[in-house]
Scaffold this motif. Structure first.
Motif, PDB file in Angstrom:
ATOM      1  N   SER A  14       0.846  -1.196   0.000  1.00 47.42           N
ATOM      2  CA  SER A  14       0.000   0.000   0.000  1.00 47.42           C
ATOM      3  C   SER A  14       0.876   1.238   0.000  1.00 47.42           C
ATOM      4  N   GLY A  15       0.239   2.398  -0.128  1.00 45.66           N
ATOM      5  CA  GLY A  15       0.905   3.673   0.058  1.00 45.66           C
ATOM      6  C   GLY A  15       2.071   3.916  -0.873  1.00 45.66           C
ATOM      7  N   ILE A  16       3.139   4.479  -0.336  1.00 45.43           N
ATOM      8  CA  ILE A  16       4.300   4.842  -1.139  1.00 45.43           C
ATOM      9  C   ILE A  16       5.000   3.597  -1.676  1.00 45.43           C
ATOM     10  N   GLY A  17       4.986   2.510  -0.904  1.00 45.59           N
ATOM     11  CA  GLY A  17       5.579   1.266  -1.400  1.00 45.59           C
ATOM     12  C   GLY A  17       4.878   0.757  -2.639  1.00 45.59           C
ATOM     13  N   GLU A  18       3.554   0.753  -2.609  1.00 47.94           N
ATOM     14  CA  GLU A  18       2.778   0.331  -3.780  1.00 47.94           C
ATOM     15  C   GLU A  18       3.029   1.268  -4.956  1.00 47.94           C
ATOM     16  N   ALA A  19       3.038   2.576  -4.702  1.00 43.70           N
ATOM     17  CA  ALA A  19       3.257   3.546  -5.774  1.00 43.70           C
ATOM     18  C   ALA A  19       4.634   3.372  -6.393  1.00 43.70           C
ATOM     19  N   ALA A  35       5.802  -7.683   1.866  1.00 44.89           N
ATOM     20  CA  ALA A  35       4.920  -7.085   2.873  1.00 44.89           C
ATOM     21  C   ALA A  35       4.216  -8.222   3.590  1.00 44.89           C
ATOM     22  N   ARG A  36       3.475  -7.877   4.633  1.00 46.93           N
ATOM     23  CA  ARG A  36       2.731  -8.903   5.355  1.00 46.93           C
ATOM     24  C   ARG A  36       1.433  -9.273   4.640  1.00 46.93           C
ATOM     25  N   ARG A  37       0.898  -8.348   3.828  1.00 49.93           N
ATOM     26  CA  ARG A  37      -0.378  -8.593   3.143  1.00 49.93           C
ATOM     27  C   ARG A  37      -0.104  -9.066   1.713  1.00 49.93           C
ATOM     28  N   LEU A  38       0.028 -10.363   1.576  1.00 49.13           N
ATOM     29  CA  LEU A  38       0.414 -10.959   0.302  1.00 49.13           C
ATOM     30  C   LEU A  38      -0.621 -10.719  -0.783  1.00 49.13           C
ATOM     31  N   ARG A  40      -2.700  -8.341  -1.235  1.00 48.81           N
ATOM     32  CA  ARG A  40      -2.704  -6.969  -1.737  1.00 48.81           C
ATOM     33  C   ARG A  40      -1.635  -6.783  -2.805  1.00 48.81           C
ATOM     34  N   MET A  41      -0.487  -7.382  -2.609  1.00 51.10           N
ATOM     35  CA  MET A  41       0.587  -7.263  -3.601  1.00 51.10           C
ATOM     36  C   MET A  41       0.259  -8.047  -4.863  1.00 51.10           C
ATOM     37  N   LYS A  42      -0.274  -9.246  -4.694  1.00 46.61           N
ATOM     38  CA  LYS A  42      -0.630 -10.051  -5.856  1.00 46.61           C
ATOM     39  C   LYS A  42      -1.695  -9.361  -6.699  1.00 46.61           C
ATOM     40  N   ALA A  43      -2.603  -8.635  -6.042  1.00 50.92           N
ATOM     41  CA  ALA A  43      -3.686  -7.958  -6.754  1.00 50.92           C
ATOM     42  C   ALA A  43      -3.162  -6.854  -7.675  1.00 50.92           C
ATOM     43  N   LEU A  44      -1.951  -6.383  -7.437  1.00 48.59           N
ATOM     44  CA  LEU A  44      -1.365  -5.371  -8.325  1.00 48.59           C
ATOM     45  C   LEU A  44      -1.077  -5.952  -9.706  1.00 48.59           C
ATOM     46  N   ALA A  45      -0.843  -7.256  -9.759  1.00 49.57           N
ATOM     47  CA  ALA A  45      -0.620  -7.975 -11.021  1.00 49.57           C
ATOM     48  C   ALA A  45       0.461  -7.316 -11.870  1.00 49.57           C
ATOM     49  N   LEU A  46       1.574  -6.993 -11.247  1.00 50.49           N
ATOM     50  CA  LEU A  46       2.669  -6.358 -11.983  1.00 50.49           C
ATOM     51  C   LEU A  46       3.501  -7.409 -12.705  1.00 50.49           C
ATOM     52  N   ILE A  50       7.918 -10.645  -8.233  1.00 47.17           N
ATOM     53  CA  ILE A  50       7.812 -11.707  -7.239  1.00 47.17           C
ATOM     54  C   ILE A  50       7.244 -11.088  -5.977  1.00 47.17           C
ATOM     55  N   CYS A  51       6.172 -11.650  -5.458  1.00 48.39           N
ATOM     56  CA  CYS A  51       5.518 -11.155  -4.242  1.00 48.39           C
ATOM     57  C   CYS A  51       5.739 -12.158  -3.121  1.00 48.39           C
ATOM     58  N   ARG A  52       6.248 -11.674  -2.002  1.00 51.09           N
ATOM     59  CA  ARG A  52       6.494 -12.572  -0.879  1.00 51.09           C
ATOM     60  C   ARG A  52       6.002 -11.961   0.427  1.00 51.09           C
ATOM     61  N   GLN A  53       5.355 -12.816   1.219  1.00 48.89           N
ATOM     62  CA  GLN A  53       4.875 -12.399   2.533  1.00 48.89           C
ATOM     63  C   GLN A  53       6.068 -12.325   3.475  1.00 48.89           C
ATOM     64  N   VAL A  54       6.379 -11.130   3.908  1.00 49.78           N
ATOM     65  CA  VAL A  54       7.565 -10.903   4.725  1.00 49.78           C
ATOM     66  C   VAL A  54       7.222  -9.972   5.873  1.00 49.78           C
TER      67      VAL A  54
END
Length: 241
Positions: A14-19, A35-38, A40-46, A50-54
């Motif tokens: 989210s926020g500046i990280g997502e931007a 990020a912790r919200r996996l 949310r990152m996957k939904a960006l479909a970039l 690679i999206c990882r829950q961290v």
């Protein structure tokens, strides 16, 4: 292997990280999003992402994600040390557990993230660390006591890292935004502090968009490696303090 180097971002959901993820991806970079919200990152479909829950409090989780992404896309050339939390409150009313959470994420999490890429950047004699601080790392505000302390920490560590890494041609950029339209208020549990923050924010007609910060980051990153913008301090025009 991609023509452009790998970009890694913590707090990317989210926020500046997502931007920032969107901006660097649009510029053709593969990305490691953490990020912790996996979902949310996957939904960006970039693409090439690679999206990882961290959880940045767990340095092994960060190291594992870095190793996996570098195996796929090559070395990380920029790490955005962005994950953080703001538990703003009157210090006499604030539960100490909120101090613990901010200190662990905003200071230890910063060091864990830097540690995951530091040696590689030094060996390659190239790389950029974007360190997420705040205007609250330059001055103090009511009900920001521990939060300000963690952001002053980011400023201090960044100054030291910049001096240490200069002979290796590794850049360290501090980002010190004012009020930005993000989910930062979601971390505020004190109702009086929350009301005051919203009043102050409304008085300046709200914050700026996170995309403005991300655009500045991309411009700064694209400068020649020997050119360094040491700090980006950006606020709404009406934010006087």
């Amino acid at each position: 292997m991609n023509a452009k180097p790998l970009i890694a971002i913590t707090g990317a959901s989210s926020g500046i990280g997502e931007a920032a993820a969107k901006a660097f991806c649009a510029a053709g970079h593969p990305t490691l999003l953490m990020a912790r919200r996996l979902e949310r990152m996957k939904a960006l479909a970039l693409p090439n992402s690679i999206c990882r829950q961290v959880d940045v409090r767990d340095r092994e989780q960060i190291k594992d994600a870095v190793r996996e992404a570098e195996a796929a896309f090559g070395p990380i050339d920029m790490m955005f040390v962005n994950a953080g939390i703001a538990r703003l409150a009157d210090i006499s009313r604030q539960p100490p557990e909120e101090w613990d959470e901010m200190i662990d994420i905003n200071t230890k999490g910063v060091m864990n993230t830097v540690h995951a890429v530091l040696s590689g950047m030094m060996e390659r004699r190239c790389g950029t660390l974007f360190m997420m601080s705040s205007i609250a790392g330059r001055k103090v505000y009511p009900d920001h006591t521990v939060y300000c302390g963690t952001k002053f920490f980011v400023h201090g560590v960044s100054e030291s890292l910049r001096e240490y890494l200069a002979p290796y041609d590794v850049r360290v950029v501090v980002i010190s935004p004012g009020i930005v339209e993000t989910e930062v208020l979601n971390g505020v549990n004190d109702p009086i502090t929350l009301a005051n923050y919203r009043t102050n924010k409304a008085a300046i007609d709200g914050g700026i968009g996170p995309e403005h910060v991300a655009d500045l980051m991309l411009q700064t990153y694209n400068l020649p490696q020997r050119a360094l913008v040491q700090e980006i301090c950006i606020t709404p025009t009406r934010q006087k303090y």
